[in-house]
Design an enzyme around this catalytic site. Structure first.
Site, PDB file in Angstrom:
ATOM      1  N   CYS A 109       0.841  -1.199   0.000  1.00 47.31           N
ATOM      2  CA  CYS A 109       0.000   0.000   0.000  1.00 47.31           C
ATOM      3  C   CYS A 109       0.883   1.259   0.000  1.00 47.31           C
ATOM      4  O   CYS A 109       1.569   1.522  -0.966  1.00 47.31           O
ATOM      5  CB  CYS A 109      -0.983  -0.053   1.165  1.00 47.31           C
ATOM      6  N   HIS A 214      -3.431  -5.441   0.109  1.00 47.28           N
ATOM      7  CA  HIS A 214      -2.984  -5.897   1.437  1.00 47.28           C
ATOM      8  C   HIS A 214      -2.960  -7.427   1.559  1.00 47.28           C
ATOM      9  O   HIS A 214      -3.838  -7.998   2.206  1.00 47.28           O
ATOM     10  CB  HIS A 214      -3.898  -5.306   2.520  1.00 47.28           C
ATOM     11  N   GLU A 216      -1.177  -9.172   3.449  1.00 49.09           N
ATOM     12  CA  GLU A 216      -0.982  -9.584   4.850  1.00 49.09           C
ATOM     13  C   GLU A 216      -2.302  -9.785   5.585  1.00 49.09           C
ATOM     14  O   GLU A 216      -2.339 -10.427   6.628  1.00 49.09           O
ATOM     15  CB  GLU A 216      -0.085  -8.576   5.585  1.00 49.09           C
TER      16      GLU A 216
END
Ligand code: MN
Length: 238
Positions: A109, A214, A216
């Site tokens: 990001c 994202h 993660e």
């Protein structure tokens, strides 16, 4: 075989005047066999240099918007909250770790935007107003952070294409800015249907990747997991 140590750029809570961390960044690294270490928020040259010698790779995390001054623009009204401390640290860290030392790095990001700006690229300060008319894609999901609802087209033959072996993936996305002019040092690895750059890499370095989404947050998804496996796998062999 020793565990690769990954320096994780800290998050900054302006209201509390406090460093913080989202566990997803740390857990994603642990999950694929790395040791995440949250870094201090410093732009001191000696400290940055020592950090770079300690770590096997760096994770440039999400966060506030990047200061437009870093790409020679005035701040417009719809630009989001900025964080000078992070801008200062991350530009210094990127220059030393990546440009000087060729350390592996993954940007997520804001981290992707930072990589682009650090290498001379520019950003849209506010996608909804500056990218209007070209898009029906919402880059800022209203849903909780574990849902895949934003489609990204992967460029065939790019390192990400080679890794994932698929034409498109669904991702979790929550960003306000985006890449406008891609740095000449970077190449695009993924785009949205509206043409916005969603993933980049630095061909002249061993492993410098950035994704605008994202992964993660969606490590239950095999494709998200593979991105972290590729990063840690590279750090392990450094
Ligand atoms: Mn997006």
């Amino acid at each position: 075989m020793s565990i690769p140590v990954i320096g994780v750029v800290p998050l900054w809570d302006e209201e509390r005047g406090s460093l913080w961390m989202l566990p997803g960044y740390m857990d994603a690294i642990s999950c694929v066999g790395g040791l995440p270490i949250m870094l201090p928020l410093t732009s001191d040259g000696a400290a940055i240099s020592r950090i770079c010698r300690m770590v096997d790779g760096l994770l440039f995390t999400g966060g506030q918007d990047i200061s437009p001054g870093l790409y020679r623009e005035e701040v417009i009204a719809s630009c989001g909250a900025l964080c000078k401390k992070r801008d200062d640290m991350e530009t210094a860290l990127f220059a030393e770790a990546v440009v000087n030392m060729d350390k592996p790095a993954l940007g997520i990001c804001r981290g992707t935007q930072l990589i682009n700006v650090a290498l001379g690229g520019t950003l849209y300060q506010d996608l909804p107003s500056q990218y209007q008319g070209k898009t029906a894609v919402s880059h800022k999901q209203a849903v909780p952070g574990d849902v895949l609802s934003h489609t990204v087209m992967i460029i065939e033959g790019s390192p990400l294409g080679t890794l994932l072996r698929t034409e498109s993936i669904e991702v979790y996305s929550n960003h306000h800015q985006g890449i406008r002019e891609l740095s000449p040092e970077l190449e695009c690895m993924a785009v949205t249907g509206d043409g916005l750059v969603e993933a980049v890499y630095m061909p002249k370095r061993g492993f410098v990747w950035g994704v605008q989404w994202h992964p993660e947050r969606t490590m239950y998804d095999e494709k998200s997991l593979k991105i972290f496996e590729a990063f840690i796998g590279y750090c392990r062999h450094e």
